[in-house]
Design a protein around this motif. Structure first.
Motif, PDB file in Angstrom:
ATOM      1  N   ASN A 252      -7.649  -3.117   6.498  1.00  0.00           N
ATOM      2  CA  ASN A 252      -7.940  -4.422   5.911  1.00  0.00           C
ATOM      3  C   ASN A 252      -6.723  -5.351   5.936  1.00  0.00           C
ATOM      4  O   ASN A 252      -6.811  -6.518   6.317  1.00  0.00           O
ATOM      5  CB  ASN A 252      -8.403  -4.188   4.458  1.00  0.00           C
ATOM      6  CG  ASN A 252      -9.028  -5.412   3.852  1.00  0.00           C
ATOM      7  OD1 ASN A 252      -9.805  -6.114   4.502  1.00  0.00           O
ATOM      8  ND2 ASN A 252      -8.658  -5.682   2.606  1.00  0.00           N
ATOM      9  N   GLU A 253      -5.573  -4.832   5.543  1.00  0.00           N
ATOM     10  CA  GLU A 253      -4.370  -5.674   5.479  1.00  0.00           C
ATOM     11  C   GLU A 253      -3.773  -5.895   6.873  1.00  0.00           C
ATOM     12  O   GLU A 253      -3.260  -6.980   7.171  1.00  0.00           O
ATOM     13  CB  GLU A 253      -3.325  -5.056   4.545  1.00  0.00           C
ATOM     14  CG  GLU A 253      -3.784  -4.883   3.097  1.00  0.00           C
ATOM     15  CD  GLU A 253      -4.095  -6.206   2.392  1.00  0.00           C
ATOM     16  OE1 GLU A 253      -3.753  -7.275   2.938  1.00  0.00           O
ATOM     17  OE2 GLU A 253      -4.692  -6.163   1.309  1.00  0.00           O
TER      18      GLU A 253
ATOM     19  N   ASN B 165      -7.663   0.583   3.467  1.00  0.00           N
ATOM     20  CA  ASN B 165      -6.813  -0.509   2.983  1.00  0.00           C
ATOM     21  C   ASN B 165      -5.822  -0.979   4.046  1.00  0.00           C
ATOM     22  O   ASN B 165      -5.560  -2.172   4.175  1.00  0.00           O
ATOM     23  CB  ASN B 165      -6.064  -0.066   1.719  1.00  0.00           C
ATOM     24  CG  ASN B 165      -6.982   0.006   0.502  1.00  0.00           C
ATOM     25  OD1 ASN B 165      -7.946  -0.750   0.407  1.00  0.00           O
ATOM     26  ND2 ASN B 165      -6.690   0.920  -0.413  1.00  0.00           N
TER      27      ASN B 165
ATOM     28  N   ASP C 256      -9.167   6.329   1.814  1.00  0.00           N
ATOM     29  CA  ASP C 256      -8.977   5.088   1.050  1.00  0.00           C
ATOM     30  C   ASP C 256      -7.792   4.289   1.591  1.00  0.00           C
ATOM     31  O   ASP C 256      -7.885   3.081   1.806  1.00  0.00           O
ATOM     32  CB  ASP C 256      -8.672   5.426  -0.424  1.00  0.00           C
ATOM     33  CG  ASP C 256      -9.909   5.319  -1.280  1.00  0.00           C
ATOM     34  OD1 ASP C 256     -11.020   5.188  -0.710  1.00  0.00           O
ATOM     35  OD2 ASP C 256      -9.776   5.365  -2.516  1.00  0.00           O
TER      36      ASP C 256
ATOM     37  N   LEU D   7       0.821  -1.210   0.000  1.00  0.00           N
ATOM     38  CA  LEU D   7       0.000   0.000   0.000  1.00  0.00           C
ATOM     39  C   LEU D   7       0.854   1.259   0.000  1.00  0.00           C
ATOM     40  O   LEU D   7       0.386   2.336  -0.378  1.00  0.00           O
ATOM     41  CB  LEU D   7      -0.921   0.007   1.231  1.00  0.00           C
ATOM     42  CG  LEU D   7      -1.893  -1.169   1.341  1.00  0.00           C
ATOM     43  CD1 LEU D   7      -2.628  -1.114   2.672  1.00  0.00           C
ATOM     44  CD2 LEU D   7      -2.884  -1.153   0.187  1.00  0.00           C
TER      45      LEU D   7
END
Lengths: 110, 110, 110, 110
Positions: free
Chosen positions: C60-61, C57, C53, C40
Protein backbone atom coordinates in the motif's frame (compact mmCIF):
# COMPACT_ATOMS: atom_id res chain seq x y z
CA UNK A 1 17.81 27.33 23.58
CA UNK A 2 16.88 31.04 23.66
CA UNK A 3 20.51 31.93 22.96
CA UNK A 4 20.64 29.48 20.06
CA UNK A 5 17.47 30.89 18.52
CA UNK A 6 18.71 34.48 18.74
CA UNK A 7 22.07 33.49 17.27
CA UNK A 8 20.39 31.72 14.34
CA UNK A 9 18.15 34.69 13.62
CA UNK A 10 21.12 37.08 13.67
CA UNK A 11 23.11 34.72 11.42
CA UNK A 12 20.34 34.81 8.81
CA UNK A 13 19.68 38.53 9.17
CA UNK A 14 23.39 39.37 8.77
CA UNK A 15 23.42 37.54 5.43
CA UNK A 16 19.96 38.64 4.30
CA UNK A 17 18.95 34.97 4.13
CA UNK A 18 15.95 35.30 6.43
CA UNK A 19 13.77 35.93 3.36
CA UNK A 20 14.36 32.32 2.28
CA UNK A 21 13.07 31.00 5.58
CA UNK A 22 9.42 30.44 4.73
CA UNK A 23 7.77 27.91 7.04
CA UNK A 24 7.14 25.34 4.30
CA UNK A 25 10.75 25.51 3.13
CA UNK A 26 11.99 25.20 6.70
CA UNK A 27 9.84 22.08 7.14
CA UNK A 28 11.30 20.72 3.89
CA UNK A 29 14.75 21.43 5.29
CA UNK A 30 14.05 19.65 8.58
CA UNK A 31 13.12 16.54 6.55
CA UNK A 32 16.21 16.76 4.36
CA UNK A 33 18.54 17.10 7.34
CA UNK A 34 16.74 14.30 9.19
CA UNK A 35 17.47 12.05 6.22
CA UNK A 36 21.15 13.05 6.29
CA UNK A 37 21.17 12.05 9.95
CA UNK A 38 19.52 8.74 9.08
CA UNK A 39 22.01 8.14 6.26
CA UNK A 40 24.76 7.81 8.90
CA UNK A 41 23.08 4.58 9.99
CA UNK A 42 22.33 3.22 6.49
CA UNK A 43 23.35 -0.47 6.25
CA UNK A 44 24.62 -0.47 9.85
CA UNK A 45 23.27 -3.08 12.26
CA UNK A 46 20.56 -2.05 14.73
CA UNK A 47 22.79 -2.27 17.71
CA UNK A 48 26.18 -1.19 16.39
CA UNK A 49 28.58 0.91 18.49
CA UNK A 50 28.85 4.70 18.20
CA UNK A 51 32.54 5.36 17.56
CA UNK A 52 34.11 8.82 17.65
CA UNK A 53 33.69 9.43 13.91
CA UNK A 54 30.05 8.44 13.92
CA UNK A 55 29.47 10.52 17.05
CA UNK A 56 30.95 13.62 15.41
CA UNK A 57 28.80 13.07 12.32
CA UNK A 58 25.65 12.57 14.39
CA UNK A 59 26.41 15.79 16.28
CA UNK A 60 26.84 17.63 13.00
CA UNK A 61 23.62 16.42 11.38
CA UNK A 62 21.54 16.58 14.56
CA UNK A 63 22.63 20.23 14.82
CA UNK A 64 21.26 20.89 11.32
CA UNK A 65 17.91 19.29 12.17
CA UNK A 66 17.66 21.33 15.37
CA UNK A 67 18.57 24.60 13.69
CA UNK A 68 15.86 24.36 11.04
CA UNK A 69 13.38 23.20 13.67
CA UNK A 70 14.18 26.23 15.83
CA UNK A 71 13.82 28.60 12.86
CA UNK A 72 10.50 27.01 11.85
CA UNK A 73 9.13 27.34 15.38
CA UNK A 74 10.36 30.92 15.62
CA UNK A 75 8.60 31.81 12.34
CA UNK A 76 5.44 30.09 13.57
CA UNK A 77 5.37 31.73 17.00
CA UNK A 78 6.00 28.44 18.81
CA UNK A 79 8.11 27.91 21.94
CA UNK A 80 9.73 24.59 21.02
CA UNK A 81 10.73 23.51 24.52
CA UNK A 82 7.25 24.34 25.86
CA UNK A 83 5.72 22.38 22.96
CA UNK A 84 7.82 19.33 23.84
CA UNK A 85 6.85 19.55 27.50
CA UNK A 86 3.18 19.84 26.54
CA UNK A 87 3.57 16.73 24.36
CA UNK A 88 5.09 14.77 27.22
CA UNK A 89 2.18 15.88 29.43
CA UNK A 90 -0.22 14.38 26.87
CA UNK A 91 1.84 11.22 26.50
CA UNK A 92 1.85 10.72 30.27
CA UNK A 93 -1.95 10.70 30.14
CA UNK A 94 -2.18 8.48 27.07
CA UNK A 95 0.30 5.92 28.37
CA UNK A 96 -0.09 5.54 32.16
CA UNK A 97 2.85 3.80 33.78
CA UNK A 98 0.70 1.06 35.32
CA UNK A 99 -0.77 -0.15 32.03
CA UNK A 100 2.22 0.62 29.79
CA UNK A 101 5.09 -0.96 31.70
CA UNK A 102 6.24 -4.30 30.34
CA UNK A 103 3.95 -3.93 27.35
CA UNK A 104 5.27 -3.68 23.82
CA UNK A 105 5.99 -0.07 22.95
CA UNK A 106 3.12 1.31 20.88
CA UNK A 107 3.98 2.76 17.48
CA UNK A 108 3.00 6.23 18.61
CA UNK A 109 4.50 6.25 22.13
CA UNK A 110 7.67 8.34 22.36
CA UNK B 1 16.80 21.50 27.40
CA UNK B 2 18.46 19.62 30.28
CA UNK B 3 15.11 19.38 32.01
CA UNK B 4 13.46 18.07 28.84
CA UNK B 5 16.13 15.43 28.36
CA UNK B 6 15.83 14.16 31.92
CA UNK B 7 12.04 14.11 31.69
CA UNK B 8 12.18 12.07 28.45
CA UNK B 9 14.61 9.58 29.93
CA UNK B 10 12.43 9.13 33.00
CA UNK B 11 9.33 8.73 30.81
CA UNK B 12 10.98 5.86 28.92
CA UNK B 13 12.50 4.27 32.02
CA UNK B 14 9.16 4.32 33.86
CA UNK B 15 7.56 2.34 31.00
CA UNK B 16 10.58 0.11 30.31
CA UNK B 17 10.67 1.50 26.76
CA UNK B 18 14.26 2.66 26.89
CA UNK B 19 15.34 -0.70 25.49
CA UNK B 20 13.66 0.21 22.19
CA UNK B 21 15.70 3.37 21.91
CA UNK B 22 18.62 2.15 19.85
CA UNK B 23 20.40 4.96 18.02
CA UNK B 24 19.47 3.71 14.55
CA UNK B 25 15.80 3.40 15.47
CA UNK B 26 15.84 6.85 17.02
CA UNK B 27 17.31 8.25 13.78
CA UNK B 28 14.55 6.42 11.86
CA UNK B 29 12.02 8.01 14.22
CA UNK B 30 13.43 11.52 13.72
CA UNK B 31 12.91 11.08 9.96
CA UNK B 32 9.38 9.74 10.35
CA UNK B 33 8.35 12.62 12.60
CA UNK B 34 10.05 15.16 10.32
CA UNK B 35 7.87 13.84 7.49
CA UNK B 36 4.75 14.21 9.64
CA UNK B 37 5.77 17.81 10.22
CA UNK B 38 6.27 18.29 6.48
CA UNK B 39 2.90 16.70 5.74
CA UNK B 40 1.24 19.67 7.42
CA UNK B 41 2.45 21.81 4.51
CA UNK B 42 1.64 19.30 1.72
CA UNK B 43 -0.16 21.05 -1.17
CA UNK B 44 -0.07 24.39 0.66
CA UNK B 45 1.46 27.40 -1.08
CA UNK B 46 5.00 28.42 -0.16
CA UNK B 47 3.94 31.56 1.60
CA UNK B 48 0.60 30.66 3.14
CA UNK B 49 -0.43 31.95 6.58
CA UNK B 50 0.04 29.97 9.79
CA UNK B 51 -3.41 29.89 11.37
CA UNK B 52 -4.08 28.67 14.91
CA UNK B 53 -4.87 25.10 13.83
CA UNK B 54 -1.74 24.81 11.74
CA UNK B 55 0.32 26.38 14.54
CA UNK B 56 -0.95 23.80 17.05
CA UNK B 57 -0.17 20.97 14.63
CA UNK B 58 3.32 22.31 13.94
CA UNK B 59 3.97 22.56 17.68
CA UNK B 60 2.82 18.97 18.12
CA UNK B 61 4.96 17.48 15.34
CA UNK B 62 7.99 19.68 16.01
CA UNK B 63 7.86 18.39 19.59
CA UNK B 64 8.06 14.80 18.33
CA UNK B 65 11.06 15.58 16.15
CA UNK B 66 12.83 17.29 19.05
CA UNK B 67 12.10 14.50 21.49
CA UNK B 68 13.63 11.79 19.33
CA UNK B 69 16.55 14.06 18.50
CA UNK B 70 17.21 14.63 22.22
CA UNK B 71 17.02 10.90 22.95
CA UNK B 72 19.38 10.09 20.06
CA UNK B 73 21.92 12.65 21.26
CA UNK B 74 21.63 11.42 24.82
CA UNK B 75 22.30 7.82 23.69
CA UNK B 76 25.25 9.02 21.63
CA UNK B 77 26.85 11.15 24.35
CA UNK B 78 26.18 14.39 22.46
CA UNK B 79 25.23 17.77 23.94
CA UNK B 80 22.72 18.91 21.31
CA UNK B 81 22.79 22.64 22.09
CA UNK B 82 26.61 22.64 22.11
CA UNK B 83 26.59 20.77 18.78
CA UNK B 84 24.33 23.41 17.26
CA UNK B 85 26.52 26.23 18.53
CA UNK B 86 29.62 24.50 17.13
CA UNK B 87 27.85 24.19 13.76
CA UNK B 88 27.02 27.90 13.72
CA UNK B 89 30.69 28.62 14.53
CA UNK B 90 31.69 26.64 11.43
CA UNK B 91 29.00 28.26 9.29
CA UNK B 92 30.18 31.72 10.31
CA UNK B 93 33.61 30.82 8.95
CA UNK B 94 32.29 29.20 5.77
CA UNK B 95 29.92 32.05 4.96
CA UNK B 96 31.51 35.36 5.94
CA UNK B 97 29.01 38.21 6.11
CA UNK B 98 30.93 40.38 3.63
CA UNK B 99 30.88 37.83 0.80
CA UNK B 100 27.53 36.20 1.64
CA UNK B 101 25.24 39.18 2.03
CA UNK B 102 22.99 39.87 -0.92
CA UNK B 103 24.12 36.67 -2.58
CA UNK B 104 21.76 33.81 -3.32
CA UNK B 105 21.58 31.50 -0.34
CA UNK B 106 23.80 28.48 -0.96
CA UNK B 107 22.15 25.07 -0.72
CA UNK B 108 24.15 24.18 2.36
CA UNK B 109 24.01 27.49 4.24
CA UNK B 110 21.62 27.36 7.20
CA UNK C 1 4.52 1.42 -16.28
CA UNK C 2 3.15 3.36 -19.27
CA UNK C 3 -0.34 2.15 -18.43
CA UNK C 4 0.10 3.18 -14.80
CA UNK C 5 1.27 6.66 -15.77
CA UNK C 6 -1.66 7.22 -18.11
CA UNK C 7 -4.10 5.95 -15.51
CA UNK C 8 -2.67 8.32 -12.87
CA UNK C 9 -2.85 11.29 -15.21
CA UNK C 10 -6.45 10.51 -16.08
CA UNK C 11 -7.31 10.06 -12.40
CA UNK C 12 -6.01 13.55 -11.63
CA UNK C 13 -7.53 15.14 -14.72
CA UNK C 14 -10.96 13.65 -14.00
CA UNK C 15 -10.93 15.30 -10.55
CA UNK C 16 -9.23 18.52 -11.66
CA UNK C 17 -6.42 17.75 -9.19
CA UNK C 18 -3.63 17.96 -11.76
CA UNK C 19 -3.22 21.65 -10.92
CA UNK C 20 -1.94 20.65 -7.46
CA UNK C 21 0.76 18.49 -8.96
CA UNK C 22 3.63 20.96 -9.10
CA UNK C 23 7.01 19.24 -9.22
CA UNK C 24 8.15 20.55 -5.82
CA UNK C 25 4.94 19.39 -4.14
CA UNK C 26 5.22 16.01 -5.82
CA UNK C 27 8.79 15.68 -4.47
CA UNK C 28 7.48 16.64 -1.02
CA UNK C 29 4.82 13.94 -1.41
CA UNK C 30 7.36 11.27 -2.40
CA UNK C 31 9.25 12.01 0.84
CA UNK C 32 6.11 11.92 2.97
CA UNK C 33 5.01 8.59 1.52
CA UNK C 34 8.53 7.16 1.84
CA UNK C 35 8.38 7.99 5.55
CA UNK C 36 5.01 6.23 5.86
CA UNK C 37 6.63 3.20 4.27
CA UNK C 38 9.53 3.45 6.72
CA UNK C 39 7.14 3.81 9.65
CA UNK C 40 5.99 0.23 9.03
CA UNK C 41 9.45 -0.90 10.18
CA UNK C 42 9.77 1.50 13.15
CA UNK C 43 11.00 -0.38 16.25
CA UNK C 44 11.10 -3.68 14.34
CA UNK C 45 14.35 -5.67 14.29
CA UNK C 46 16.54 -5.48 11.19
CA UNK C 47 15.82 -9.00 10.11
CA UNK C 48 12.23 -9.55 11.18
CA UNK C 49 9.81 -11.60 9.06
CA UNK C 50 7.37 -10.03 6.59
CA UNK C 51 3.97 -11.41 7.61
CA UNK C 52 0.83 -11.00 5.51
CA UNK C 53 -0.30 -7.84 7.32
CA UNK C 54 3.07 -6.16 6.94
CA UNK C 55 3.23 -7.25 3.31
CA UNK C 56 -0.16 -5.67 2.56
CA UNK C 57 0.91 -2.45 4.28
CA UNK C 58 4.21 -2.33 2.40
CA UNK C 59 2.35 -2.84 -0.90
CA UNK C 60 0.00 0.00 0.00
CA UNK C 61 2.70 2.51 0.96
CA UNK C 62 5.13 1.48 -1.79
CA UNK C 63 2.29 2.13 -4.25
CA UNK C 64 1.93 5.69 -2.92
CA UNK C 65 5.65 6.35 -3.29
CA UNK C 66 5.63 5.01 -6.85
CA UNK C 67 2.57 6.99 -7.87
CA UNK C 68 4.02 10.35 -6.82
CA UNK C 69 7.34 9.41 -8.38
CA UNK C 70 5.64 8.61 -11.67
CA UNK C 71 3.70 11.90 -11.61
CA UNK C 72 6.86 13.88 -10.81
CA UNK C 73 8.74 12.25 -13.67
CA UNK C 74 5.83 12.82 -16.03
CA UNK C 75 5.71 16.53 -15.10
CA UNK C 76 9.48 16.76 -15.59
CA UNK C 77 9.59 15.00 -18.95
CA UNK C 78 11.51 12.03 -17.55
CA UNK C 79 11.11 8.36 -18.52
CA UNK C 80 11.49 6.77 -15.07
CA UNK C 81 12.37 3.26 -16.22
CA UNK C 82 14.96 4.62 -18.67
CA UNK C 83 16.40 6.79 -15.88
CA UNK C 84 16.78 3.75 -13.64
CA UNK C 85 18.48 1.76 -16.40
CA UNK C 86 20.85 4.66 -17.07
CA UNK C 87 21.68 4.77 -13.35
CA UNK C 88 22.48 1.06 -13.30
CA UNK C 89 24.72 1.59 -16.35
CA UNK C 90 26.67 4.21 -14.36
CA UNK C 91 26.78 2.03 -11.26
CA UNK C 92 28.18 -0.87 -13.26
CA UNK C 93 31.06 1.38 -14.29
CA UNK C 94 31.60 2.83 -10.81
CA UNK C 95 31.54 -0.54 -9.09
CA UNK C 96 33.18 -3.18 -11.31
CA UNK C 97 32.39 -6.72 -10.22
CA UNK C 98 36.07 -7.69 -9.86
CA UNK C 99 36.91 -4.97 -7.34
CA UNK C 100 33.52 -4.78 -5.62
CA UNK C 101 32.80 -8.41 -4.85
CA UNK C 102 33.36 -9.43 -1.26
CA UNK C 103 34.06 -5.83 -0.31
CA UNK C 104 31.89 -3.95 2.14
CA UNK C 105 29.04 -2.28 0.31
CA UNK C 106 29.87 1.38 -0.21
CA UNK C 107 27.36 3.92 1.12
CA UNK C 108 26.47 5.03 -2.39
CA UNK C 109 26.34 1.67 -4.17
CA UNK C 110 22.77 0.54 -4.87
CA UNK D 1 9.72 -3.08 -14.80
CA UNK D 2 10.36 -6.86 -14.79
CA UNK D 3 13.59 -6.28 -16.69
CA UNK D 4 14.65 -3.58 -14.24
CA UNK D 5 13.99 -5.80 -11.24
CA UNK D 6 15.97 -8.70 -12.68
CA UNK D 7 18.84 -6.39 -13.59
CA UNK D 8 18.94 -4.96 -10.05
CA UNK D 9 18.94 -8.40 -8.49
CA UNK D 10 21.77 -9.53 -10.76
CA UNK D 11 23.73 -6.34 -10.00
CA UNK D 12 23.55 -7.06 -6.26
CA UNK D 13 24.20 -10.78 -6.62
CA UNK D 14 27.28 -10.19 -8.80
CA UNK D 15 28.79 -8.01 -6.04
CA UNK D 16 27.55 -10.11 -3.12
CA UNK D 17 25.66 -7.08 -1.85
CA UNK D 18 22.26 -8.77 -1.72
CA UNK D 19 22.96 -9.71 1.89
CA UNK D 20 22.76 -6.02 2.82
CA UNK D 21 19.30 -5.72 1.34
CA UNK D 22 17.16 -6.40 4.38
CA UNK D 23 13.65 -4.97 4.03
CA UNK D 24 14.06 -2.45 6.86
CA UNK D 25 17.32 -1.14 5.42
CA UNK D 26 15.76 -0.91 1.97
CA UNK D 27 12.90 1.15 3.44
CA UNK D 28 15.48 3.36 5.16
CA UNK D 29 17.20 3.75 1.79
CA UNK D 30 13.98 4.70 0.00
CA UNK D 31 13.53 7.52 2.54
CA UNK D 32 17.11 8.73 2.21
CA UNK D 33 16.92 8.84 -1.58
CA UNK D 34 13.51 10.53 -1.46
CA UNK D 35 15.09 13.28 0.64
CA UNK D 36 17.91 13.67 -1.90
CA UNK D 37 15.23 14.09 -4.55
CA UNK D 38 13.48 16.67 -2.39
CA UNK D 39 16.75 18.51 -1.76
CA UNK D 40 16.83 19.43 -5.47
CA UNK D 41 13.82 21.68 -4.78
CA UNK D 42 15.06 23.15 -1.47
CA UNK D 43 14.59 26.95 -1.44
CA UNK D 44 13.15 26.90 -4.97
CA UNK D 45 9.76 28.49 -5.58
CA UNK D 46 6.71 26.23 -5.85
CA UNK D 47 6.26 26.82 -9.51
CA UNK D 48 9.79 27.24 -10.83
CA UNK D 49 10.83 25.89 -14.23
CA UNK D 50 12.56 22.52 -14.70
CA UNK D 51 15.72 23.33 -16.64
CA UNK D 52 17.96 20.67 -18.19
CA UNK D 53 20.29 20.48 -15.17
CA UNK D 54 17.44 20.08 -12.73
CA UNK D 55 15.79 17.52 -15.03
CA UNK D 56 18.98 15.41 -15.14
CA UNK D 57 19.27 15.57 -11.34
CA UNK D 58 15.63 14.61 -10.84
CA UNK D 59 16.09 11.65 -13.19
CA UNK D 60 19.15 10.56 -11.23
CA UNK D 61 17.54 10.75 -7.79
CA UNK D 62 14.16 9.40 -8.91
CA UNK D 63 16.04 6.40 -10.27
CA UNK D 64 17.57 5.77 -6.84
CA UNK D 65 14.19 5.92 -5.14
CA UNK D 66 12.70 3.51 -7.68
CA UNK D 67 15.58 1.06 -7.44
CA UNK D 68 15.32 0.67 -3.66
CA UNK D 69 11.54 0.48 -3.93
CA UNK D 70 11.80 -2.32 -6.49
CA UNK D 71 14.29 -4.22 -4.33
CA UNK D 72 12.10 -3.81 -1.22
CA UNK D 73 9.05 -5.10 -3.08
CA UNK D 74 11.02 -7.99 -4.52
CA UNK D 75 12.23 -8.99 -1.02
CA UNK D 76 8.67 -8.72 0.27
CA UNK D 77 7.03 -10.74 -2.51
CA UNK D 78 5.14 -7.71 -3.84
CA UNK D 79 4.38 -6.88 -7.47
CA UNK D 80 4.88 -3.11 -7.36
CA UNK D 81 2.93 -2.23 -10.52
CA UNK D 82 0.01 -4.43 -9.43
CA UNK D 83 0.12 -2.76 -5.97
CA UNK D 84 -0.11 0.68 -7.58
CA UNK D 85 -3.02 -0.37 -9.76
CA UNK D 86 -4.81 -1.82 -6.73
CA UNK D 87 -4.26 1.47 -4.91
CA UNK D 88 -5.76 3.45 -7.79
CA UNK D 89 -8.75 1.08 -7.74
CA UNK D 90 -9.29 1.96 -4.08
CA UNK D 91 -8.77 5.67 -4.69
CA UNK D 92 -11.36 5.62 -7.49
CA UNK D 93 -13.88 4.29 -4.96
CA UNK D 94 -12.86 6.69 -2.19
CA UNK D 95 -12.91 9.75 -4.41
CA UNK D 96 -15.73 9.44 -6.96
CA UNK D 97 -15.38 11.89 -9.84
CA UNK D 98 -18.81 13.44 -9.26
CA UNK D 99 -18.14 14.49 -5.67
CA UNK D 100 -14.41 15.15 -6.01
CA UNK D 101 -14.23 17.36 -9.06
CA UNK D 102 -13.73 21.02 -8.35
CA UNK D 103 -13.29 20.29 -4.66
CA UNK D 104 -10.04 21.03 -2.84
CA UNK D 105 -7.73 18.07 -3.11
CA UNK D 106 -7.89 16.05 0.10
CA UNK D 107 -4.61 15.46 1.94
CA UNK D 108 -4.74 11.75 1.22
CA UNK D 109 -5.96 11.81 -2.40
CA UNK D 110 -3.20 10.99 -4.87
Amino acid sequence: MDGLRERLKRFGADRDWGKFHKPKDLAVSVSIEAAELLELFQWLPDDGPIDEDLKANIANEAADVLMYLVLLCDKSGIDLIAAANAKIDRNEERFPIETSRGVAKPRKGI
